[in-house]
Write a protein that holds these residues in place. Structure first.
Motif, PDB file in Angstrom:
ATOM      1  N   LYS A  13       0.813  -1.222   0.000  1.00  0.00           N
ATOM      2  CA  LYS A  13       0.000   0.000   0.000  1.00  0.00           C
ATOM      3  C   LYS A  13       0.844   1.269   0.000  1.00  0.00           C
ATOM      4  CE  LYS A  13      -3.843   2.330   2.286  1.00  0.00           C
ATOM      5  NZ  LYS A  13      -3.706   3.402   1.364  1.00  0.00           N
ATOM      6  N   GLU A  14       1.960   1.289   0.727  1.00  0.00           N
ATOM      7  CA  GLU A  14       2.768   2.521   0.775  1.00  0.00           C
ATOM      8  C   GLU A  14       3.377   2.849  -0.585  1.00  0.00           C
ATOM      9  OE1 GLU A  14       5.274  -0.824   2.584  1.00  0.00           O
ATOM     10  OE2 GLU A  14       3.278  -0.036   2.914  1.00  0.00           O
ATOM     11  N   ILE A  15       3.684   1.827  -1.396  1.00  0.00           N
ATOM     12  CA  ILE A  15       4.204   2.081  -2.747  1.00  0.00           C
ATOM     13  C   ILE A  15       3.074   2.600  -3.647  1.00  0.00           C
ATOM     14  CG2 ILE A  15       5.305   1.087  -4.789  1.00  0.00           C
ATOM     15  CD1 ILE A  15       6.749  -0.864  -2.973  1.00  0.00           C
ATOM     16  N   VAL A  16       1.879   2.023  -3.487  1.00  0.00           N
ATOM     17  CA  VAL A  16       0.714   2.486  -4.261  1.00  0.00           C
ATOM     18  C   VAL A  16       0.449   3.958  -3.962  1.00  0.00           C
ATOM     19  CG1 VAL A  16      -1.798   2.262  -4.522  1.00  0.00           C
ATOM     20  CG2 VAL A  16      -0.366   0.213  -4.464  1.00  0.00           C
ATOM     21  N   ASP A  17       0.430   4.313  -2.670  1.00  0.00           N
ATOM     22  CA  ASP A  17       0.189   5.709  -2.284  1.00  0.00           C
ATOM     23  C   ASP A  17       1.279   6.622  -2.842  1.00  0.00           C
ATOM     24  OD1 ASP A  17      -2.052   4.873  -0.937  1.00  0.00           O
ATOM     25  OD2 ASP A  17      -1.091   4.840   1.037  1.00  0.00           O
ATOM     26  N   ALA A  18       2.522   6.157  -2.796  1.00  0.00           N
ATOM     27  CA  ALA A  18       3.638   6.952  -3.329  1.00  0.00           C
ATOM     28  C   ALA A  18       3.496   7.130  -4.842  1.00  0.00           C
ATOM     29  CB  ALA A  18       4.967   6.287  -2.982  1.00  0.00           C
ATOM     30  N   ALA A  19       3.021   6.101  -5.536  1.00  0.00           N
ATOM     31  CA  ALA A  19       2.843   6.184  -6.990  1.00  0.00           C
ATOM     32  C   ALA A  19       1.779   7.232  -7.344  1.00  0.00           C
ATOM     33  CB  ALA A  19       2.461   4.824  -7.560  1.00  0.00           C
ATOM     34  N   TYR A  20       0.655   7.216  -6.610  1.00  0.00           N
ATOM     35  CA  TYR A  20      -0.384   8.230  -6.838  1.00  0.00           C
ATOM     36  C   TYR A  20       0.180   9.628  -6.583  1.00  0.00           C
ATOM     37  CZ  TYR A  20      -4.131   4.656  -6.902  1.00  0.00           C
ATOM     38  OH  TYR A  20      -4.941   3.610  -7.218  1.00  0.00           O
ATOM     39  N   GLU A  21       0.940   9.777  -5.492  1.00  0.00           N
ATOM     40  CA  GLU A  21       1.518  11.080  -5.147  1.00  0.00           C
ATOM     41  C   GLU A  21       2.517  11.538  -6.213  1.00  0.00           C
ATOM     42  OE1 GLU A  21       4.155  13.189  -1.624  1.00  0.00           O
ATOM     43  OE2 GLU A  21       3.306  11.211  -1.266  1.00  0.00           O
ATOM     44  N   ALA A  22       3.361  10.611  -6.686  1.00  0.00           N
ATOM     45  CA  ALA A  22       4.343  10.941  -7.720  1.00  0.00           C
ATOM     46  C   ALA A  22       3.648  11.402  -9.000  1.00  0.00           C
ATOM     47  CB  ALA A  22       5.240   9.737  -8.006  1.00  0.00           C
ATOM     48  N   LEU A  23       2.556  10.737  -9.361  1.00  0.00           N
ATOM     49  CA  LEU A  23       1.799  11.143 -10.550  1.00  0.00           C
ATOM     50  C   LEU A  23       1.218  12.545 -10.376  1.00  0.00           C
ATOM     51  CD1 LEU A  23      -0.093   7.905 -11.593  1.00  0.00           C
ATOM     52  CD2 LEU A  23       1.487   9.204 -13.005  1.00  0.00           C
ATOM     53  N   THR A  24       0.694  12.814  -9.195  1.00  0.00           N
ATOM     54  CA  THR A  24       0.118  14.133  -8.933  1.00  0.00           C
ATOM     55  C   THR A  24       1.180  15.222  -9.057  1.00  0.00           C
ATOM     56  OG1 THR A  24      -1.524  13.155  -7.458  1.00  0.00           O
ATOM     57  CG2 THR A  24      -1.151  15.522  -7.250  1.00  0.00           C
ATOM     58  N   ILE A  25       2.334  14.995  -8.427  1.00  0.00           N
ATOM     59  CA  ILE A  25       3.415  15.983  -8.465  1.00  0.00           C
ATOM     60  C   ILE A  25       3.949  16.137  -9.890  1.00  0.00           C
ATOM     61  CG2 ILE A  25       5.760  16.486  -7.674  1.00  0.00           C
ATOM     62  CD1 ILE A  25       4.984  14.963  -5.054  1.00  0.00           C
ATOM     63  N   ALA A  26       4.198  15.003 -10.561  1.00  0.00           N
ATOM     64  CA  ALA A  26       4.756  15.053 -11.915  1.00  0.00           C
ATOM     65  C   ALA A  26       3.776  15.683 -12.908  1.00  0.00           C
ATOM     66  CB  ALA A  26       5.150  13.657 -12.379  1.00  0.00           C
ATOM     67  N   SER A  27       2.479  15.490 -12.700  1.00  0.00           N
ATOM     68  CA  SER A  27       1.513  16.091 -13.632  1.00  0.00           C
ATOM     69  C   SER A  27       1.483  17.612 -13.484  1.00  0.00           C
ATOM     70  CB  SER A  27       0.122  15.498 -13.447  1.00  0.00           C
ATOM     71  OG  SER A  27      -0.420  15.852 -12.199  1.00  0.00           O
ATOM     72  N   LYS A  28       1.903  18.124 -12.312  1.00  0.00           N
ATOM     73  CA  LYS A  28       1.932  19.572 -12.096  1.00  0.00           C
ATOM     74  C   LYS A  28       3.277  20.186 -12.472  1.00  0.00           C
ATOM     75  CE  LYS A  28      -1.552  19.499  -8.522  1.00  0.00           C
ATOM     76  NZ  LYS A  28      -1.791  19.188  -7.139  1.00  0.00           N
TER      77      LYS A  28
END
Length: 126
Positions: A13-28
């Protein structure tokens, strides 16, 4: 519910959450490609830094080729449970089967950590 046939490993789960966060940051702050066609093109051109693939895609054949292609091109990929959450994390209002990060932007450190953790999970040292 069992995992689809294309899911090669269990993602904590912590990798999944990090992946969502990375996508959010990278999309901005970087460049993110949305959708399976765009992700496939980026992998084929060896431009993708990280590919994120949803597990709840129906039919699964839509994205079943992506893990194989990523392995062939040696591009890291991670599975996430929800295409709805994947779409939200990249700032769109519709579900998204897959996405990939081309330029990390401010998420570079987080993406490096995700890739390291994914390699550990694949080797079974997690």
């Amino acid at each position: 519910m069992s995992k689809p046939f294309y899911v090669k490993y269990e993602v904590p789960k912590e990798i999944v959450d990090a992946a969502y966060e990375a996508l959010t940051i990278a999309s901005k702050t970087g460049v993110v490609r949305k959708g399976t066609n765009e992700a496939t093109k980026a992998v084929e051109r060896a431009q993708a830094k990280l590919v994120v693939i949803a597990e709840d895609v129906d039919p699964p054949e839509v994205i079943a080729h992506l893990p194989l292609l990523c392995d062939e091109r040696k591009i890291p990929y991670v599975f996430v449970p929800s295409k709805e959450q994947l779409g939200k994390s990249i700032g769109i209002d519709v579900p998204c089967a897959s996405a990939c990060i081309l330029r990390e932007g401010e998420a570079a450190g987080l993406i490096k950590e995700i890739i390291t953790r994914i390699e550990q999970v694949k080797r079974g040292t997690q």
